[in-house]
Design a protein around this motif. Structure first.
Motif, short mmCIF file in Angstrom:
data_model
loop_
_atom_site.label_atom_id
_atom_site.label_comp_id
_atom_site.label_asym_id
_atom_site.label_seq_id
_atom_site.Cartn_x
_atom_site.Cartn_y
_atom_site.Cartn_z
N VAL A 1 3.41 9.98 15.51
CA VAL A 1 1.73 9.88 14.12
C VAL A 1 2.39 9.50 13.13
N LEU A 2 1.26 8.54 12.29
CA LEU A 2 1.71 7.91 11.27
C LEU A 2 0.35 8.10 10.08
N LEU A 3 1.24 8.44 8.78
CA LEU A 3 0.92 8.96 7.88
C LEU A 3 0.01 8.52 6.49
N VAL A 4 -0.47 7.92 6.26
CA VAL A 4 -0.77 7.23 5.52
C VAL A 4 -1.41 7.69 4.12
N GLY A 5 0.21 7.49 3.49
CA GLY A 5 -0.06 7.47 2.21
C GLY A 5 1.33 8.55 0.69
N ALA B 1 3.48 5.88 5.40
CA ALA B 1 3.27 4.40 5.31
C ALA B 1 2.73 4.92 3.61
N PRO B 2 3.14 3.92 2.33
CA PRO B 2 4.51 3.49 2.45
C PRO B 2 4.89 4.36 1.90
N VAL C 1 -1.07 -0.84 3.56
CA VAL C 1 -2.31 -0.31 4.05
C VAL C 1 -3.25 -0.95 4.04
N SER C 2 -4.07 -1.87 3.57
CA SER C 2 -4.72 -2.25 2.96
C SER C 2 -5.13 -3.07 3.64
N ASN C 3 -4.14 -3.51 4.39
CA ASN C 3 -4.73 -4.71 5.71
C ASN C 3 -4.31 -4.06 7.31
N HIS C 4 -5.84 -3.35 7.37
CA HIS C 4 -6.10 -2.63 8.65
C HIS C 4 -5.77 -2.94 9.50
N ALA C 5 -5.64 -4.27 9.95
CA ALA C 5 -5.33 -5.20 11.20
C ALA C 5 -3.60 -4.84 11.68
N ALA C 6 -2.95 -4.75 10.15
CA ALA C 6 -1.71 -4.70 10.49
C ALA C 6 -1.24 -3.20 10.86
N MET D 1 -2.87 10.01 10.20
CA MET D 1 -3.72 10.70 9.38
C MET D 1 -3.53 10.06 8.07
N VAL D 2 -4.93 10.43 7.26
CA VAL D 2 -4.90 9.08 6.29
C VAL D 2 -5.25 10.03 4.68
N GLY D 3 -3.98 9.87 4.42
CA GLY D 3 -4.22 10.93 2.74
C GLY D 3 -5.37 10.09 1.84
N PRO D 4 -4.78 9.27 0.77
CA PRO D 4 -6.26 8.84 0.40
C PRO D 4 -6.90 8.97 0.19
#
Length: 325
Positions: free
Chosen positions: A50-54, A78-79, A97-102, A116-119
């Protein structure tokens, strides 16, 4: 007494917390499509990464709970932050996370089954859209639906169009017009950035001069960047504020819980707003009667019945909150 306990241990003792985790209430009879949409999270979590963004407190709470699942194999954040990294199964990663391709490349390289995207900002920028386009399951609204959070003008216009109760307002892109309106309306009055300002772009002005200064700070001085290029001037409502949360996918609405947070920086609710300095749930001010009114009169009809279909939002789930005064 809680100093030696986990910082989120108190959540486990809240009735609303247990109710939302173990007995969600479906307040609209879900269609087959709805059931399939809501099951996407469970399906994605079958022994997967799982990747959690925030990197904030919200993401720490999510990481703490996600890491407890036996279905979560590895949790990347991330981060992230040092506190989040202390949780089991967690690894902070230096992905922009602002680089969606990355982000997409990382997901593919690390066999990520769910993001899961938090912010709010990444959602408004379309991260969920780009992940979905790459075939990666993401829990979060599309950029179009995220405008409910990303643009106060958009949200207020939606409320006005569908007769969802909201304070009287006008929006402005010209500071002179905004100040003329302020002088006409008088004070107290509320001045808000229309765009995202990390919870800080709201000024409750007790005088017209203070309100005019807020307009200049936002629109001329640019203290909130592009978020203040358009502002919303809103009627001042006196009372308690609470939030009511629900997950919506267009056919079903699952109420979660109510909450209240501490916004003003000073004692006695004085001073400017912060991004939030702690919260408690459930909110006593949001009684069962008010909760029923929210779900029946505001959440189900008109929102689920009309707004979703007319706006053509295509996303697996949208987290909604309703502020009460």
């Amino acid at each position: 007494m809680l100093l030696h306990q986990h910082p989120f241990a108190a959540f486990q003792r809240l009735p609303a917390f247990h109710q939302s985790l173990h007995a969600p209430r479906v307040v609209v009879k879900p269609s087959r499509t709805s059931r399939r949409n809501f099951s996407i999270v469970a399906a994605a979590l079958e022994k997967t990464n799982v990747l959690l963004v925030g990197n904030g407190g919200r993401e720490h709470a999510l990481a703490w709970k996600l890491s407890q699942s036996d279905l979560c194999q590895q949790l990347y954040v991330a981060p992230g932050n040092p506190g989040i990294a202390a949780e089991a199964k967690v690894q902070n990663i230096a992905v922009d996370v602002s680089n969606h391709a990355a982000v997409v490349d990382f997901c593919k390289q690390n066999n990520i089954g769910l993001v899961m995207v938090g912010p709010e900002a990444p959602l408004v920028a379309g991260l969920a859209d780009d992940l979905a386009a790459a075939g990666i399951k993401a829990f979060g609204p599309t950029a179009a639906a995220a405008q409910l959070e990303g643009s106060k003008k958009f949200m207020k216009d939606i409320c006005k169009k569908y007769n969802i109760p909201t304070a009287a307002y006008e929006s402005f892109t010209d500071p002179a017009a905004a100040k003329a309106y302020l002088r006409q309306q008088g004070a107290p009055i509320v001045v808000k950035t229309s765009g995202l300002a990390a919870g800080k772009g709201v000024i409750v002005a007790s005088t017209v001069d203070e309100a005019c200064k807020a307009v200049d700070d936002m629109m001329v001085g640019g203290i909130f960047g592009d978020a203040g290029s358009e502002i919303v001037i809103e009627e001042f409502l006196d009372g308690e504020e609470a939030s009511f949360f629900a997950l919506v996918d267009g056919a079903a609405a699952v109420p979660l819980a109510s909450a209240q947070d501490h916004k003003a920086v000073g004692d006695g609710d004085t001073g400017p707003n912060t991004g939030g300095m702690g919260a408690y749930s459930p909110a006593p001010v949001l009684t069962p009667h008010i909760e029923q009114q929210v779900t029946r009169d505001w959440l189900l009809d008109p929102f689920v019945a009309n707004v979703w279909s007319e706006q053509c939002w295509h996303c697996q789930a949208l987290g909604l909150w309703c502020a009460m005064l």
